[in-house]
Design a protein around this motif. Structure first.
Motif, PDB file in Angstrom:
ATOM      1  N   GLY A 158      39.763  22.906  67.760  1.00 33.89           N
ATOM      2  CA  GLY A 158      39.152  22.826  68.831  1.00 33.89           C
ATOM      3  C   GLY A 158      39.316  21.059  69.105  1.00 33.89           C
ATOM      4  N   LEU A 159      39.798  20.449  68.066  1.00 38.41           N
ATOM      5  CA  LEU A 159      39.909  18.746  68.441  1.00 38.41           C
ATOM      6  C   LEU A 159      41.002  18.716  69.494  1.00 38.41           C
ATOM      7  CD1 LEU A 159      40.402  18.043  64.578  1.00 38.41           C
ATOM      8  CD2 LEU A 159      38.330  17.349  65.918  1.00 38.41           C
ATOM      9  N   ALA A 160      40.560  17.521  70.222  1.00 34.66           N
ATOM     10  CA  ALA A 160      41.748  16.884  71.202  1.00 34.66           C
ATOM     11  C   ALA A 160      42.717  16.333  70.330  1.00 34.66           C
ATOM     12  CB  ALA A 160      41.113  16.034  71.989  1.00 34.66           C
ATOM     13  N   THR A 161      43.788  16.372  70.922  1.00 32.80           N
ATOM     14  CA  THR A 161      45.079  15.947  70.033  1.00 32.80           C
ATOM     15  C   THR A 161      45.948  14.741  70.636  1.00 32.80           C
ATOM     16  OG1 THR A 161      46.596  17.674  70.968  1.00 32.80           O
ATOM     17  CG2 THR A 161      45.666  18.049  68.805  1.00 32.80           C
ATOM     18  N   ILE A 162      46.460  13.745  70.098  1.00 36.54           N
ATOM     19  CA  ILE A 162      46.958  12.662  70.395  1.00 36.54           C
ATOM     20  C   ILE A 162      48.229  12.356  69.354  1.00 36.54           C
ATOM     21  CG2 ILE A 162      45.394  11.053  69.331  1.00 36.54           C
ATOM     22  CD1 ILE A 162      46.072   8.927  71.580  1.00 36.54           C
ATOM     23  N   CYS A 163      49.336  11.937  70.403  1.00 38.39           N
ATOM     24  CA  CYS A 163      50.695  11.849  69.600  1.00 38.39           C
ATOM     25  C   CYS A 163      51.310  10.458  70.322  1.00 38.39           C
ATOM     26  CB  CYS A 163      51.393  12.994  69.573  1.00 38.39           C
ATOM     27  SG  CYS A 163      52.995  12.844  68.715  1.00 38.39           S
ATOM     28  N   GLU A 164      52.046   9.716  69.665  1.00 35.51           N
ATOM     29  CA  GLU A 164      52.935   8.607  70.155  1.00 35.51           C
ATOM     30  C   GLU A 164      54.099   9.027  70.695  1.00 35.51           C
ATOM     31  OE1 GLU A 164      53.554   5.265  67.643  1.00 35.51           O
ATOM     32  OE2 GLU A 164      54.781   4.270  69.439  1.00 35.51           O
ATOM     33  N   VAL A 165      54.479   8.698  71.941  1.00 35.14           N
ATOM     34  CA  VAL A 165      55.981   8.822  72.442  1.00 35.14           C
ATOM     35  C   VAL A 165      56.711   7.551  72.457  1.00 35.14           C
ATOM     36  CG1 VAL A 165      55.146  10.947  73.597  1.00 35.14           C
ATOM     37  CG2 VAL A 165      55.338   8.846  74.784  1.00 35.14           C
ATOM     38  N   ILE A 166      57.878   7.601  72.324  1.00 32.77           N
ATOM     39  CA  ILE A 166      58.783   6.494  72.290  1.00 32.77           C
ATOM     40  C   ILE A 166      59.942   6.601  73.247  1.00 32.77           C
ATOM     41  CG2 ILE A 166      58.295   6.079  69.763  1.00 32.77           C
ATOM     42  CD1 ILE A 166      60.932   7.421  69.023  1.00 32.77           C
ATOM     43  N   VAL A 178      50.105  18.121  73.745  1.00 30.27           N
ATOM     44  CA  VAL A 178      49.149  17.335  73.205  1.00 30.27           C
ATOM     45  C   VAL A 178      48.304  16.986  74.659  1.00 30.27           C
ATOM     46  CG1 VAL A 178      50.180  16.510  71.271  1.00 30.27           C
ATOM     47  CG2 VAL A 178      50.285  15.123  73.346  1.00 30.27           C
ATOM     48  N   ASP A 179      46.985  16.612  74.286  1.00 29.15           N
ATOM     49  CA  ASP A 179      45.943  16.389  75.336  1.00 29.15           C
ATOM     50  C   ASP A 179      46.037  14.802  75.771  1.00 29.15           C
ATOM     51  OD1 ASP A 179      44.465  18.784  75.254  1.00 29.15           O
ATOM     52  OD2 ASP A 179      44.190  18.073  73.049  1.00 29.15           O
ATOM     53  N   MET A 180      46.653  14.086  74.837  1.00 31.32           N
ATOM     54  CA  MET A 180      46.584  12.513  75.182  1.00 31.32           C
ATOM     55  C   MET A 180      47.779  11.745  74.457  1.00 31.32           C
ATOM     56  SD  MET A 180      43.767   9.544  74.565  1.00 31.32           S
ATOM     57  CE  MET A 180      43.612   8.500  75.787  1.00 31.32           C
ATOM     58  N   ILE A 181      48.555  10.976  75.466  1.00 29.64           N
ATOM     59  CA  ILE A 181      49.756  10.400  74.455  1.00 29.64           C
ATOM     60  C   ILE A 181      49.483   8.835  74.151  1.00 29.64           C
ATOM     61  CG2 ILE A 181      51.402  12.076  75.564  1.00 29.64           C
ATOM     62  CD1 ILE A 181      52.060   9.014  76.989  1.00 29.64           C
ATOM     63  N   GLN A 182      50.158   8.563  73.184  1.00 35.47           N
ATOM     64  CA  GLN A 182      49.879   7.059  72.724  1.00 35.47           C
ATOM     65  C   GLN A 182      51.231   6.164  73.039  1.00 35.47           C
ATOM     66  OE1 GLN A 182      48.279   6.945  68.876  1.00 35.47           O
ATOM     67  NE2 GLN A 182      49.744   5.316  68.182  1.00 35.47           N
ATOM     68  N   ILE A 183      50.794   5.255  73.588  1.00 36.63           N
ATOM     69  CA  ILE A 183      52.075   4.049  73.676  1.00 36.63           C
ATOM     70  C   ILE A 183      51.888   3.077  72.579  1.00 36.63           C
ATOM     71  CG2 ILE A 183      53.304   2.334  75.212  1.00 36.63           C
ATOM     72  CD1 ILE A 183      53.748   5.269  76.116  1.00 36.63           C
ATOM     73  N   GLY A 184      52.622   3.094  71.562  1.00 33.14           N
ATOM     74  CA  GLY A 184      52.704   2.193  70.626  1.00 33.14           C
ATOM     75  C   GLY A 184      52.742   0.730  70.947  1.00 33.14           C
ATOM     76  N   ALA A 185      52.402  -0.053  69.814  1.00 31.60           N
ATOM     77  CA  ALA A 185      52.451  -1.423  69.839  1.00 31.60           C
ATOM     78  C   ALA A 185      53.969  -1.967  70.443  1.00 31.60           C
ATOM     79  CB  ALA A 185      52.234  -2.305  68.766  1.00 31.60           C
ATOM     80  N   ARG A 186      54.854  -1.090  69.700  1.00 29.44           N
ATOM     81  CA  ARG A 186      56.108  -1.715  69.925  1.00 29.44           C
ATOM     82  C   ARG A 186      56.707  -1.417  71.662  1.00 29.44           C
ATOM     83  NH1 ARG A 186      54.692  -0.432  65.688  1.00 29.44           N
ATOM     84  NH2 ARG A 186      55.036  -1.495  63.771  1.00 29.44           N
ATOM     85  N   ALA A 200      53.521  10.868  84.635  1.00 27.16           N
ATOM     86  CA  ALA A 200      53.349  12.124  84.048  1.00 27.16           C
ATOM     87  C   ALA A 200      51.960  12.538  84.229  1.00 27.16           C
ATOM     88  CB  ALA A 200      53.601  12.131  82.523  1.00 27.16           C
ATOM     89  N   GLY A 201      50.875  11.592  84.347  1.00 28.85           N
ATOM     90  CA  GLY A 201      49.769  11.889  84.733  1.00 28.85           C
ATOM     91  C   GLY A 201      48.748  12.228  83.366  1.00 28.85           C
ATOM     92  N   ILE A 202      49.413  12.413  82.368  1.00 30.73           N
ATOM     93  CA  ILE A 202      48.597  12.651  81.134  1.00 30.73           C
ATOM     94  C   ILE A 202      47.640  11.544  80.653  1.00 30.73           C
ATOM     95  CG2 ILE A 202      50.641  12.138  79.799  1.00 30.73           C
ATOM     96  CD1 ILE A 202      49.534  14.423  77.935  1.00 30.73           C
ATOM     97  N   PRO A 203      46.510  11.651  80.104  1.00 27.53           N
ATOM     98  CA  PRO A 203      45.759  10.731  79.636  1.00 27.53           C
ATOM     99  C   PRO A 203      46.407   9.577  78.534  1.00 27.53           C
ATOM    100  CG  PRO A 203      44.306  12.488  79.684  1.00 27.53           C
ATOM    101  CD  PRO A 203      45.702  13.036  79.925  1.00 27.53           C
ATOM    102  N   VAL A 204      46.206   8.407  78.532  1.00 23.72           N
ATOM    103  CA  VAL A 204      47.232   7.432  77.754  1.00 23.72           C
ATOM    104  C   VAL A 204      46.332   6.499  76.934  1.00 23.72           C
ATOM    105  CG1 VAL A 204      49.089   5.957  77.845  1.00 23.72           C
ATOM    106  CG2 VAL A 204      48.808   7.385  79.740  1.00 23.72           C
TER     107      VAL A 204
END
Ligand code: PEP
Ligand code: MN
Length: 341
Positions: A158-166, A178-186, A200-204
């Motif tokens: 039941g955890l929400a999930t987050i993963c970086e995209v590049i 996934v529920d949220m995407i991550q934009i990394g420092a780079r 894309a509209g997905i939380p970031v």
């Protein structure tokens, strides 16, 4: 600029102002508070030089916004925003803890970490499937296979999930899992990718660039929001300085500075900021005390054997000790330490 309407201004007055602005070829964005509606105006203001909106019905005042970021600006949206992700909210009343491995290594590993971080009080499972590694010879991530494991972990815990995209391709793939995407420092200033994420509209979760100023970071957020995606959370993860005893230098003052400049939630990543697991707990306490809306922490079942970022990863025991301690800090800040459903 923003147009602040009088308290409880009738809808017709708001619509009148909006239509005048649009007729002149500018864009409007409404921020509707409990009492007051604020109309944000984006575009070439000189087009309004022949119109005196100050005397339109129910207009309280017109305030220029000198900063180049508008929709992320606190002047436009004075209340702090809460961002809904799945069934959890990141924002002013909560302390959100995101935890998990730097890189997803196997299904068994991810599921065991997911259960452990959930038991300790995390509501988000993080895990990298596309790793932007400094060396091209380092482990680059399991890609779609890793995303599938994240989806299974969400189903099981039941955890929400987050993963970086590049890239555009990894974004299209991750958005399915996934529920949220991550934009990394780079990639904080990969403007094309920011626009794609906006569409894309997905939380970031937008991490701070390695050497980005706060204004550059807020402009990056603006790229996403201006494409129609208001669901942006900022993550301070340390910046490059001359200091070498930590991997980066945690700019803790960024939290109160951001709170004054933007309405977007702000979380802190003490793992990448320090690069050393012993410093993660003290920096986490400090982040909560200074007003952060959450934390992102790397946790591994066996940090010594981690394929990425082992030295900064907490064991299950250290992570649960930390979350226990953080409950008191969250209470002092009047924040609910959310439990996973
Ligand atoms: C990460 O979260 O695994 C990561 C690579 O972070 P950053 O972009 O902050 O370096
Ligand atoms: Mn990492």
């Amino acid at each position: 600029m923003i147009i602040v309407m009088k308290p409880k201004a009738p809808r017709a007055s708001v619509e009148h102002v909006v239509s005048v602005i649009r007729e002149n070829g500018l864009e409007t964005h409404l921020s509707e508070g409990k009492e007051v509606t604020i109309i944000g105006v984006v575009g070439d203001k000189t087009r309004l030089s022949d119109v005196n909106l100050q005397i339109a019905p129910d207009v309280e005042k017109i305030v220029p916004i000198t900063e180049s970021y508008k929709l992320s600006n606190r002047k436009f949206h004075p209340e702090p925003s809460a961002i809904q992700v799945g069934n959890t909210k990141i924002g002013p009343d909560n302390l959100t803890v995101m935890a998990g491995p730097c890189a997803i290594e196997s299904e068994k590993q991810l599921l065991s970490i997911a259960h452990a971080v959930k038991t300790a009080g995390a509501t988000f499972l993080r895990g990298g499937a596309y790793k932007p590694r400094t060396s091209p010879y380092s482990f680059q991530g399991l890609e779609e296979e890793g995303l599938l494991y994240l989806k299974r972990a969400r189903e099981e815990t039941g955890l929400a999930t987050i993963c970086e995209v590049i890239s555009r391709e990894s974004l299209a793939c991750a958005a399915k899992y996934v529920d949220m995407i991550q934009i990394g420092a780079r990639n904080m200033q990969n403007f094309q990718l920011l626009r794609e994420v906006g569409r894309a509209g997905i939380p970031v979760l937008l991490k701070r660039g390695l050497s980005a100023t706060i204004d550059e970071w807020l402009n990056a957020a603006e790229y996403i929001i201006s494409e129609g995606n208001p669901n942006v959370v900022l993550c301070e993860r340390g910046i490059r300085t001359y200091e070498t005893s930590t991997r980066n230098t945690l700019d803790i003052s960024a939290v109160p500075v951001l709170k004054s400049k933007t309405h977007l939630p702000v979380i802190v990543d003490p793992s990448h900021a320090s690069g050393v697991w012993e410093y993660v707990a003290p920096l986490s306490r400090c982040a909560v005390a200074v007003g952060a809306d959450g934390l992102m922490i790397e946790v591994h079942d066996n940090p010594e054997c981690a394929l990425s970022d082992g030295p900064q990863s907490l064991t299950f025991n250290h992570f649960s000790q930390l979350t226990e301690e953080l409950r008191a800090y969250a209470a002092l800040q009047n924040r609910a330490f959310k439990e996973a459903p």
